[in-house]
Scaffold this active site. Structure first.
Site, PDB file in Angstrom:
ATOM      1  N   GLY A  11       0.823  -1.210   0.000  1.00  0.00           N
ATOM      2  CA  GLY A  11       0.000   0.000   0.000  1.00  0.00           C
ATOM      3  C   GLY A  11       0.852   1.254   0.000  1.00  0.00           C
ATOM      4  N   ALA A  13       1.586   3.628  -2.053  1.00  0.00           N
ATOM      5  CA  ALA A  13       1.125   4.902  -2.605  1.00  0.00           C
ATOM      6  C   ALA A  13      -0.088   5.448  -1.859  1.00  0.00           C
ATOM      7  CB  ALA A  13       0.791   4.754  -4.091  1.00  0.00           C
ATOM      8  N   GLY A  14      -0.590   4.705  -0.879  1.00  0.00           N
ATOM      9  CA  GLY A  14      -1.705   5.183  -0.076  1.00  0.00           C
ATOM     10  C   GLY A  14      -1.258   6.249   0.914  1.00  0.00           C
ATOM     11  N   ILE A  16      -1.074   6.376   4.249  1.00  0.00           N
ATOM     12  CA  ILE A  16      -0.148   5.961   5.310  1.00  0.00           C
ATOM     13  C   ILE A  16       1.210   5.617   4.718  1.00  0.00           C
ATOM     14  CG2 ILE A  16       0.304   4.253   7.114  1.00  0.00           C
ATOM     15  CD1 ILE A  16      -2.716   3.980   7.492  1.00  0.00           C
ATOM     16  N   VAL A 131       0.012  -3.248   9.862  1.00  0.00           N
ATOM     17  CA  VAL A 131      -0.639  -1.977  10.173  1.00  0.00           C
ATOM     18  C   VAL A 131      -2.090  -1.986   9.700  1.00  0.00           C
ATOM     19  CG1 VAL A 131      -0.576   0.522   9.770  1.00  0.00           C
ATOM     20  CG2 VAL A 131       1.563  -0.759  10.044  1.00  0.00           C
ATOM     21  N   ASN A 133      -5.814  -2.731   9.090  1.00  0.00           N
ATOM     22  CA  ASN A 133      -6.808  -3.256  10.033  1.00  0.00           C
ATOM     23  C   ASN A 133      -7.733  -4.308   9.423  1.00  0.00           C
ATOM     24  OD1 ASN A 133      -6.195  -1.836  12.416  1.00  0.00           O
ATOM     25  ND2 ASN A 133      -7.010   0.035  11.507  1.00  0.00           N
ATOM     26  N   ASP A 161      -2.217   3.729  19.484  1.00  0.00           N
ATOM     27  CA  ASP A 161      -3.039   3.867  20.690  1.00  0.00           C
ATOM     28  C   ASP A 161      -2.195   4.321  21.876  1.00  0.00           C
ATOM     29  OD1 ASP A 161      -5.284   2.705  19.212  1.00  0.00           O
ATOM     30  OD2 ASP A 161      -4.147   0.846  19.379  1.00  0.00           O
ATOM     31  N   HIS A 189      -6.332  -3.740  18.671  1.00  0.00           N
ATOM     32  CA  HIS A 189      -6.358  -2.375  18.142  1.00  0.00           C
ATOM     33  C   HIS A 189      -7.781  -2.129  17.636  1.00  0.00           C
ATOM     34  CE1 HIS A 189      -5.283   1.305  16.172  1.00  0.00           C
ATOM     35  NE2 HIS A 189      -5.583   0.824  14.969  1.00  0.00           N
TER      36      HIS A 189
END
Length: 328
Positions: A11, A13-14, A16, A131, A133, A161, A189
């Protein structure tokens, strides 16, 4: 200069991933004398955007960036080839009307393939941080599908968190966040997590003694940390990105660097049965590291209030595990 290490980011290019990879390339995480080769992995339809990210990495001219490998997620083995770290950021996000159980099932096959590819292609010393979810159970699936890799190499992110909890305690106490230590996040999480204020300290004193508002600690503080992600989405119209990327990098740094005396790091790891948690679950614990090995901190006394919270998040993780038992 040392030999380069290889770090894969799914991921990439997203939001995060974008907030993360420049800091990985800069030397901040692994050190100014450690070259890094980034393996940037994206969905086929996002490869054009990834080209733009690569251009920006070139334009930064980081001395520690020793190379960039771009790879479609259609061939994860090529993406993870010889990688020493795999940061699993990409996952299917939760959409309106979607139950958490639906999200677990949708992401399950993605992380099944991820685990198999890591086992087949990554370096023998690989470490994996999930990372995306629901990260605890996604990490459990990844680990189950890479059975030859030691279980202590798998982590799911609860550091976001921890950072949120430390910030809330600091603001309530009117102290800088650097004064807050030993903040643990127990469990999942998710909105069932337990941010542990009883063992936290502020300027070396128990947070429970510095902040004498017990009602705030047991209610508002916990609920604020549990629901912070939803609050961010409500405010900015998108999920946490920069803070999530920061927490992911904090996690890596906390694993590879010695933990300061009197402090801990919160990360979800494979349970060894400590504190009565089912062995094999990916569960948030307080840990410490000597820079090469980490361990779950033992001997923490959790009172009845804490035990009730821990049992609630444990049950949620059991339910998630049972929902994907065919993938384990």
């Amino acid at each position: 200069m040392k030999a380069p290490i290889r770090v894969a980011v799914t991921g990439a290019a997203g939001q995060i991933g974008y907030a993360m990879i420049f800091r990985l390339a800069s030397g901040e995480v692994f050190g100014p004398d450690q070259p890094v080769i980034l393996h940037l992995i994206e969905l086929p339809q996002a490869l054009s955007a990834l080209d733009g990210v690569h251009m920006e990495l070139d334009d930064c001219a980081f001395p520690t960036l020793a190379g960039v490998v771009k790879q479609s997620s259609d061939d994860l083995e090529a993406g993870f080839a010889d990688c020493n770290w795999v940061l699993c950021v990409g996952s299917v996000p939760r959409k309106a009307g979607m139950e958490r159980g639906d999200l677990v099932r949708i992401n399950g096959p993605i992380f099944t393939n991820t685990g198999k590819a890591i086992q087949a292609a990554a370096s023998k010393d690989v470490r994996v941080l999930v990372v995306g979810n629901p990260c605890n159970t996604n990490c459990l699936i990844t680990m189950a599908n890479a059975p030859d890799i030691p279980r202590d190499r798998f982590f799911a992110m609860t550091r976001l968190d921890q950072n949120r909890a430390a910030s809330q305690l600091a603001q309530k106490a009117g102290e800088p966040v650097s004064s807050v230590k030993n903040v643990a996040i127990w469990g999942n999480h998710s909105a069932t997590q337990y941010p542990d204020f009883y063992h936290a300290t502020i300027n070396g004193k128990s947070a429970n003694d510095v902040i004498t508002d017990t009602d705030w600690l047991q209610k508002d503080f916990i609920e604020t940390v549990q629901k912070r992600g939803a609050a961010v989405i409500s405010a900015r119209g998108a999920s946490s990105a920069a803070s999530a990327a920061n927490a992911a990098l904090d996690t890596v740094k906390s694993v590879i660097r010695p933990t300061a005396e009197g402090d801990c790091c919160s990360v979800a790891v494979c349970s060894d049965g400590s504190y009565g948690i089912d062995e094999g679950l990916i569960f948030g614990y307080p840990i410490s590291s000597d820079g090469s090995k980490w361990e779950i901190l033992k001997g923490w006394d959790n009172n009845e209030f804490a035990q009730e919270k821990i049992q609630a998040t444990l049950q949620e993780l059991r339910d998630e595990r049972d929902a994907v038992k065919d993938l384990l």
